[in-house]
Design an enzyme around this catalytic site. Structure first.
Site, mmCIF file in Angstrom:
data_model
loop_
_atom_site.group_PDB
_atom_site.id
_atom_site.type_symbol
_atom_site.label_atom_id
_atom_site.label_comp_id
_atom_site.label_asym_id
_atom_site.label_seq_id
_atom_site.Cartn_x
_atom_site.Cartn_y
_atom_site.Cartn_z
ATOM 1 N N TYR A 244 62.705 52.303 8.887
ATOM 2 C CA TYR A 244 61.843 51.342 8.207
ATOM 3 C C TYR A 244 60.602 51.135 9.056
ATOM 4 O O TYR A 244 60.703 50.941 10.282
ATOM 5 C CB TYR A 244 62.581 50.014 8.045
ATOM 6 C CG TYR A 244 61.747 48.864 7.505
ATOM 7 C CD1 TYR A 244 61.457 47.762 8.310
ATOM 8 C CD2 TYR A 244 61.248 48.866 6.209
ATOM 9 C CE1 TYR A 244 60.711 46.695 7.823
ATOM 10 C CE2 TYR A 244 60.502 47.801 5.715
ATOM 11 C CZ TYR A 244 60.234 46.714 6.529
ATOM 12 O OH TYR A 244 59.480 45.667 6.055
ATOM 13 N N ASP B 2 57.231 54.992 16.005
ATOM 14 C CA ASP B 2 57.213 53.581 15.623
ATOM 15 C C ASP B 2 58.131 52.845 16.607
ATOM 16 O O ASP B 2 59.351 52.847 16.443
ATOM 17 C CB ASP B 2 57.707 53.415 14.175
ATOM 18 C CG ASP B 2 57.816 51.960 13.790
ATOM 19 O OD1 ASP B 2 58.073 51.670 12.591
ATOM 20 O OD2 ASP B 2 57.672 51.082 14.667
ATOM 21 N N LYS C 118 56.587 42.961 17.588
ATOM 22 C CA LYS C 118 57.672 42.168 18.161
ATOM 23 C C LYS C 118 57.420 41.747 19.620
ATOM 24 O O LYS C 118 56.637 40.822 19.879
ATOM 25 C CB LYS C 118 59.000 42.915 17.984
ATOM 26 C CG LYS C 118 59.361 43.147 16.501
ATOM 27 C CD LYS C 118 60.683 43.826 16.329
ATOM 28 C CE LYS C 118 60.879 44.331 14.923
ATOM 29 N NZ LYS C 118 61.416 43.312 14.008
HETATM 30 P P1 KE4 Z 1 56.703 43.585 10.728
HETATM 31 O O1 KE4 Z 1 55.664 43.882 9.665
HETATM 32 O O2 KE4 Z 1 57.940 42.907 10.157
HETATM 33 O O3 KE4 Z 1 56.117 42.850 11.951
HETATM 34 O O4 KE4 Z 1 57.180 45.000 11.332
HETATM 35 C C1 KE4 Z 1 57.666 45.969 10.435
HETATM 36 C C2 KE4 Z 1 58.549 46.931 11.212
HETATM 37 C C3 KE4 Z 1 58.017 48.164 11.581
HETATM 38 N N1 KE4 Z 1 58.752 49.050 12.297
HETATM 39 C C4 KE4 Z 1 60.016 48.753 12.685
HETATM 40 C C5 KE4 Z 1 60.782 49.767 13.468
HETATM 41 C C6 KE4 Z 1 60.598 47.512 12.335
HETATM 42 O O5 KE4 Z 1 61.872 47.240 12.719
HETATM 43 C C7 KE4 Z 1 59.859 46.580 11.594
HETATM 44 C C8 KE4 Z 1 60.432 45.241 11.168
HETATM 45 N N2 KE4 Z 1 61.810 45.035 11.470
HETATM 46 C C9 KE4 Z 1 62.517 44.132 10.581
HETATM 47 C C10 KE4 Z 1 64.019 44.138 10.848
HETATM 48 N N3 KE4 Z 1 64.515 45.164 11.634
HETATM 49 C C11 KE4 Z 1 61.972 42.741 10.732
HETATM 50 C C12 KE4 Z 1 62.834 41.665 10.099
HETATM 51 C C13 KE4 Z 1 62.326 41.292 8.736
HETATM 52 O O6 KE4 Z 1 61.908 42.181 7.959
HETATM 53 O O7 KE4 Z 1 62.385 40.078 8.450
#
Ligand code: KE4
Length: 427
Positions: A144, A239, A267
């Protein structure tokens, strides 16, 4: 434990907020029950609005690697907030955090800050397409990269067929150039490059998958991708929104010794405030506006408070032994879960890399999305609820990561192991 105030709060939230949450996974849909509403957090503990306290193994999905409300982060924010919160003009805080990112991450000579991981990956692929003049992006099932349209794609029926939108509202045209193949499969990558290699702008992946549960790269997989992208004039994008600054100062690319062309971050780099980032070689990054034609912008990009939280967090992570401690706590948590599952006679397959891990409710192995999907999600849901009632806060989904932080103690990890033994005996 009673959750009356959280249940009432969830009802109220649904009156005004779509689904009552601002990110779907928070709604506890895949584990059942009602989400707990958090009142405060400190170190490795969070407290909900009913006064229940939990040892936190979600850590806001990764950012809180030094623990909640770390004094150094709080003091930094308190020193900044009275001087204004946003200027829409450059500050030296951005340069300070950028310097730390460049010094820590092997692939990054220049960086651009944005407000989320989604923005980071969305812009990295735009840059890759511009820099190569090629349209296609290769991603891996179960990885993701945020919710930008062209990355919300599932595999087509045949590998070369058009990507299939993974969400309504994403058009077939938008994902027509997104090829999705199984994680950890170099033969599939080789076939894509054989068929359409001269159209591939980039291959993007989580070097350690965290969004189908934790799945490490197979031996040789990352180096194989590095070699094939280089041979084909395509870019390799890591990523590292989860793995960045968690697995090592230089993230997975340092941990595994494979350097991509572009890296996406999020993060941890914001220390709990909204920050995403992407970076790479100067010749690539200088193609971004204003020095180049590739457009990207953001009102709050490089926000001074967020930069401050990131600076304080990376400073804490620069202390000697930080990563050895994270890995040691992760190893102890893994051992505790394995022992508990074995004693309870419940099949739980654990994948772990450093301070991120997942216990899959199945016998394993778990090497890609197809194998992860064989997990008993119903049993995971019962386990999640049983752990919550014992004061252990886990991800409300089988397909997420469990995180430890520098704030966790060996006593916390031991308590989680004892709670797991009780929970597994009941599911
Ligand atoms: P954000 O747009 O949520 O800051 O990042 C997206 C993203 C991109 N790449 C990786 C590997 C990620 O894990 C994420 C976001 N992770 C999720 C859960 N693993 C965030 C939690 C959520 O969606 O509320």
């Amino acid at each position: 434990m009673q959750h009356e105030r959280s249940e009432a709060a969830f009802e109220a939230a649904q009156t005004y907020i779509a689904g009552g949450v601002n990110s779907p996974v928070r709604a506890f849909k895949s584990v059942g029950g009602s989400p707990v509403f958090i009142n405060e957090a400190s170190g490795a503990r969070i407290t909900d609005i009913d006064g229940n306290q939990y040892i936190d193994f979600v850590g806001s999905w990764g950012p809180m690697v030094v623990g909640h409300a770390h004094p150094d982060v709080v003091n930094m924010l308190q020193s900044l907030v009275g001087r204004g919160t946003s200027f829409g003009a450059p500050t030296e805080l951005e340069t300070d955090l950028a310097r730390r990112v460049v010094e820590m991450v092997p692939s990054i000579d220049r960086v651009r800050f944005v407000n989320s991981g989604t923005e980071a990956t969305m812009t990295a692929i735009r840059l890759a397409r511009a820099a190569t003049g090629r349209p296609k992006i290769v991603k891996f099932g179960g990885c993701y990269h945020g919710h930008s349209d062209s990355l919300l794609a599932n595999a087509g029926s045949g590998m070369m067929t058009l990507g299939i939108p993974s969400s309504p509202g994403v058009t077939e045209g938008t994902v027509a150039d997104t090829i999705t193949i199984p994680f950890n499969s170099l033969p599939d990558v080789k076939e894509v490059f054989h068929e359409v290699g001269d159209q591939v702008a980039a291959v993007i992946l989580e070097p350690v998958a965290g969004n189908m549960g934790v799945i490490p790269p197979a031996i040789g997989f990352l180096q194989g991708l590095r070699d094939m992208t280089r041979e084909n004039g395509s870019l390799l994008i890591f990523d590292e929104v989860i793995s960045g600054f968690r697995l090592a100062p230089g993230g997975a690319q340092e941990y595994y010794g494979v350097t991509p062309d572009l890296t996406c971050l999020g993060k941890v780099v914001g220390g709990g405030l909204p920050v995403g980032a992407f970076g790479g070689r100067a010749d690539l990054m200088e193609q971004l506006a204003p020095t180049g034609p590739v457009y990207q912008a953001g009102t709050l990009a490089g926000n001074p408070l967020a930069m401050g939280a990131g600076i304080a967090t990376l400073e804490i992570l620069s202390q000697p032994e930080a990563y050895r401690k994270l890995d040691s706590l992760g190893e102890m948590l893994e051992r505790g879960l394995r022992d508990a599952a074995s004693r309870a006679g419940v099949p739980v397959h654990v994948n772990r890399v450093g301070s991120m891990m997942t216990g899959f409710f199945q016998t394993g192995p778990v090497t890609n999305f197809e194998s992860a999907a064989k997990s008993d999600t119903g049993r995971y849901g019962a386990y999640h609820r049983a752990m919550l009632e014992q004061g252990i806060y886990l991800a409300p989904s089988q397909f997420e990561a469990t995180f430890v932080s520098l704030a966790h103690t060996e006593a916390d990890i031991a308590a989680a192991g004892e709670a797991a033994a009780k929970a597994l005996a009941s599911v």
